[in-house]
Design a protein around this motif. Structure first.
Motif, short mmCIF file in Angstrom:
data_model
loop_
_atom_site.label_atom_id
_atom_site.label_comp_id
_atom_site.label_asym_id
_atom_site.label_seq_id
_atom_site.Cartn_x
_atom_site.Cartn_y
_atom_site.Cartn_z
N ASN A 1 0.79 -1.19 -0.02
CA ASN A 1 0.05 -0.14 0.09
C ASN A 1 0.68 1.34 -0.02
N TYR A 2 2.04 1.30 0.82
CA TYR A 2 2.91 2.40 0.98
C TYR A 2 3.34 2.64 -0.43
N ARG A 3 3.99 1.43 -1.23
CA ARG A 3 4.72 1.54 -2.40
C ARG A 3 3.65 2.10 -3.58
N LYS A 4 2.46 1.79 -3.62
CA LYS A 4 1.47 2.25 -4.51
C LYS A 4 1.17 3.87 -4.22
N ARG A 5 0.98 4.04 -2.90
CA ARG A 5 0.96 5.47 -2.78
C ARG A 5 2.06 6.35 -3.11
N MET A 6 3.21 5.87 -2.84
CA MET A 6 4.38 6.81 -3.16
C MET A 6 4.32 6.89 -4.74
N GLN A 7 4.10 5.81 -5.47
CA GLN A 7 4.15 5.66 -6.87
C GLN A 7 3.06 7.00 -7.47
N ASP B 1 2.17 12.31 -9.47
CA ASP B 1 1.44 13.43 -9.43
C ASP B 1 2.46 14.69 -9.16
N PHE B 2 3.38 14.39 -8.42
CA PHE B 2 4.54 15.44 -8.26
C PHE B 2 4.99 15.97 -9.95
#
Length: 209
Positions: free
Chosen positions: A67-73, A78-79
């Motif tokens: 979940n963390y990896r997908k959120r960071m991606q 977005d950035f």
């Protein structure tokens, strides 16, 4: 005869007494074995529960990491997508003023001088917008040639400045913070050829004679 019987009696008296096994001891052995098996089963059950708990914890940790990896991606995407948002916002007033200057020049029949002033104002605003994000022009003319900042496009023969000095800027160079964003295209000084100068001097002297 008497001595023979006496010897037999002595042998019988010397034989150790054999005690038959106690029935209670035989009953305790199966009971002890049963207790050991029960203890092993309890320990096995405990270890099984511990392994299941560790596996569950591992699966939860893996799920959290995914979940963390997908959120960071998503955040990185977005950035990258909106990285130039502030820069675009800074350029909008420049576009607005350029449009107004052209509209005003067309409606009022403004002179070239008036249009030039409007373009100069827009140019200044654009430079200011670039400086806000760290893009700045660096001075090149009159400084020693630096290949880290300059691209030499031509050589200018002169003895007015030291050799390998930038004497002409064909295109301005820019920095992005401390990094060179674009090299300046320049003309670099070169000392006149001494032999050629001597030849010209000789010709001048001959003509004077």
């Amino acid at each position: 005869m008497t001595s023979k019987h006496d010897n037999i009696d002595n042998i019988q008296e010397e034989d150790p007494e054999v005690t038959p096994p106690d029935a209670g001891d035989q009953a305790e052995q199966p009971a002890a074995t049963g207790s050991s098996i029960e203890a092993l089963l309890q320990e096995l059950e405990q270890k099984t529960n511990e392994a299941a708990a560790a596996n569950d914890k591992c699966l939860r940790t893996y799920a959290d990491f995914e979940n963390y990896r997908k959120r960071m991606q998503r955040e990185i995407a977005d950035f990258r997508k909106y990285a130039n948002e502030q820069f675009a916002l800074e350029l909008l007033p420049v576009v607005d003023h350029m449009g107004l200057a052209l509209k005003h020049a067309g409606e009022s029949g403004e002179t070239v001088q008036g249009l030039q002033q409007g373009v100069e104002l827009v140019y200044k605003q654009l430079r200011d917008a670039l400086e806000k994000i760290g893009v700045k022009q660096f001075a090149a003319e009159g400084v020693p040639f630096d290949p880290a900042r300059h691209d030499a496009m031509m050589q200018v023969v002169t003895d007015e400045v030291p050799e390998n000095t930038v004497v002409q800027v064909l295109q301005d160079g820019y920095l992005y913070h401390e990094k060179v964003l674009r090299h300046a295209k320049v003309g670099v000084s070169k000392k006149p050829d001494a032999k050629r100068n001597d030849k010209h001097k000789h010709i001048d002297v001959s003509m004077n004679e």
